[in-house]
Write a protein that holds these residues in place. Structure first.
Motif, PDB file in Angstrom:
ATOM      1  N   ARG A  96      12.294  19.984   2.469  1.00  0.00           N
ATOM      2  CA  ARG A  96      13.485  20.467   1.764  1.00  0.00           C
ATOM      3  C   ARG A  96      14.545  20.988   2.721  1.00  0.00           C
ATOM      4  O   ARG A  96      15.743  20.797   2.503  1.00  0.00           O
ATOM      5  CB  ARG A  96      13.085  21.567   0.773  1.00  0.00           C
ATOM      6  CG  ARG A  96      12.245  21.063  -0.388  1.00  0.00           C
ATOM      7  CD  ARG A  96      11.976  22.179  -1.389  1.00  0.00           C
ATOM      8  NE  ARG A  96      11.187  21.708  -2.517  1.00  0.00           N
ATOM      9  CZ  ARG A  96      10.821  22.484  -3.549  1.00  0.00           C
ATOM     10  NH1 ARG A  96      11.165  23.771  -3.552  1.00  0.00           N
ATOM     11  NH2 ARG A  96      10.108  21.972  -4.528  1.00  0.00           N
ATOM     12  N   THR A  97      14.113  21.654   3.783  1.00  0.00           N
ATOM     13  CA  THR A  97      15.085  22.189   4.747  1.00  0.00           C
ATOM     14  C   THR A  97      15.845  21.062   5.433  1.00  0.00           C
ATOM     15  O   THR A  97      17.083  21.108   5.552  1.00  0.00           O
ATOM     16  CB  THR A  97      14.381  23.061   5.795  1.00  0.00           C
ATOM     17  OG1 THR A  97      13.693  24.136   5.135  1.00  0.00           O
ATOM     18  CG2 THR A  97      15.386  23.629   6.778  1.00  0.00           C
ATOM     19  N   VAL A 114      17.636  11.173   1.344  1.00  0.00           N
ATOM     20  CA  VAL A 114      18.968  11.766   1.196  1.00  0.00           C
ATOM     21  C   VAL A 114      20.044  10.680   1.246  1.00  0.00           C
ATOM     22  O   VAL A 114      20.987  10.677   0.446  1.00  0.00           O
ATOM     23  CB  VAL A 114      19.219  12.826   2.285  1.00  0.00           C
ATOM     24  CG1 VAL A 114      20.670  13.297   2.265  1.00  0.00           C
ATOM     25  CG2 VAL A 114      18.283  14.016   2.092  1.00  0.00           C
ATOM     26  N   ARG A 168      24.111  18.431   3.801  1.00  0.00           N
ATOM     27  CA  ARG A 168      25.294  19.217   4.171  1.00  0.00           C
ATOM     28  C   ARG A 168      26.120  18.488   5.228  1.00  0.00           C
ATOM     29  O   ARG A 168      27.342  18.440   5.153  1.00  0.00           O
ATOM     30  CB  ARG A 168      24.876  20.592   4.688  1.00  0.00           C
ATOM     31  CG  ARG A 168      26.048  21.506   5.046  1.00  0.00           C
ATOM     32  CD  ARG A 168      25.538  22.800   5.654  1.00  0.00           C
ATOM     33  NE  ARG A 168      24.626  23.499   4.759  1.00  0.00           N
ATOM     34  CZ  ARG A 168      23.901  24.557   5.113  1.00  0.00           C
ATOM     35  NH1 ARG A 168      23.960  25.014   6.367  1.00  0.00           N
ATOM     36  NH2 ARG A 168      23.107  25.149   4.246  1.00  0.00           N
ATOM     37  N   ARG A 216      18.246  19.480   2.956  1.00  0.00           N
ATOM     38  CA  ARG A 216      19.446  20.301   2.709  1.00  0.00           C
ATOM     39  C   ARG A 216      20.430  20.201   3.873  1.00  0.00           C
ATOM     40  O   ARG A 216      21.644  20.030   3.669  1.00  0.00           O
ATOM     41  CB  ARG A 216      19.039  21.760   2.483  1.00  0.00           C
ATOM     42  CG  ARG A 216      20.212  22.660   2.110  1.00  0.00           C
ATOM     43  CD  ARG A 216      19.754  24.063   1.747  1.00  0.00           C
ATOM     44  NE  ARG A 216      19.126  24.765   2.850  1.00  0.00           N
ATOM     45  CZ  ARG A 216      17.819  24.983   2.957  1.00  0.00           C
ATOM     46  NH1 ARG A 216      16.992  24.547   2.020  1.00  0.00           N
ATOM     47  NH2 ARG A 216      17.324  25.633   3.991  1.00  0.00           N
TER      48      ARG A 216
END
Length: 239
Positions: A3-4, A102, A11, A7
């Motif tokens: 998840r990190t 992603v 971004r 994210r």
């Protein structure tokens, strides 16, 4: 999935400048679709099919996937930030798969959904064609993102190499040379869309089983070698 990493990748991928560029591409497609719908009162199905096939599947989808696929990892490799990520006890496969997911998610948002919307605008009366184009865009995104993610790992000129592939092979050679169409991700994706639409209006240069097998092969090849290349970067950095 991590998840990190997801994210941070999201971004960086959807920074204001890149997001403006990415959003402009589907807006052009939707603008053309709306304009045609307003100007052509009795829209021929062949015209709508041609616009979605050439502009959406043939141009917008690979361009958006190129920006998302290479942008998910190439920037970190170029500026050296990938070293900090590789220093963490995270499997390289997890890093690549997370960035791939992603990239695919961003491509779905910025290319697959606009393709479906353009299909509804131009071919709204034909649910089979709309579904066919939506699925074709989705499976195409899966293959394109894997290929361009691999380019982002193996070369510092990933965007240039990807543009050459999209513009020369997929658009120019693949569109003009019948034999080359059989080696085009665009045609492989359309083969699945043609099978789903089932009305003969949507066609492809290859049959659906062949197209599906080649899409899976490209996606698997891209991810496998991207993972292996990332492992070699770790070795190079530690030596």
């Amino acid at each position: 999935m991590n998840r990190t990493i997801a994210r941070l990748t999201l971004r960086g991928l959807l920074s204001p400048r890149r997001l403006m560029l990415l959003a402009l591409i589907p807006l052009v497609l939707l603008g053309v679709a709306v304009l045609l719908r307003l100007l052509v009162t009795d829209m021929p199905v062949d015209l709508g099919v041609g616009v979605v096939s050439s502009l959406a599947i043939g141009t917008m989808l690979p361009l958006v996937a190129l920006i998302c696929g290479t942008g998910a990892i190439a920037t970190e490799i170029d500026d050296g930030a990938i070293v900090y990520l590789l220093a963490k006890p995270i499997p390289r496969a997890t890093i690549v798969i997370t960035k791939y997911v992603v990239a695919v998610g961003a491509t779905i948002l910025l290319a697959v959904i606009p393709t479906a919307l353009a299909s509804v605008i131009l071919l709204g009366a034909d649910a089979g064609l709309v579904a066919g184009y939506g699925v074709a865009a989705l499976v195409g995104a899966l293959a394109y993102c894997a290929l361009f993610l691999l380019l982002g790992v193996v070369t510092k000129q990933a965007v240039v190499a990807g543009l050459l592939y999209v513009l020369l092979w997929e658009s120019l050679i693949g569109g003009a040379v019948p034999g080359a169409q059989a080696l085009s991700i665009q045609q492989w994706a359309l083969s699945i869309g043609a099978k789903i639409s089932g009305d003969g209006l949507l066609s492809a240069a290859v049959k659906m089983p062949v197209g599906a097998a080649l899409l899976v092969a490209v996606a698997g090849f891209g991810l496998y070698f991207a993972i292996n290349r990332l492992r070699s970067l770790t070795i190079a950095g530690d030596s």
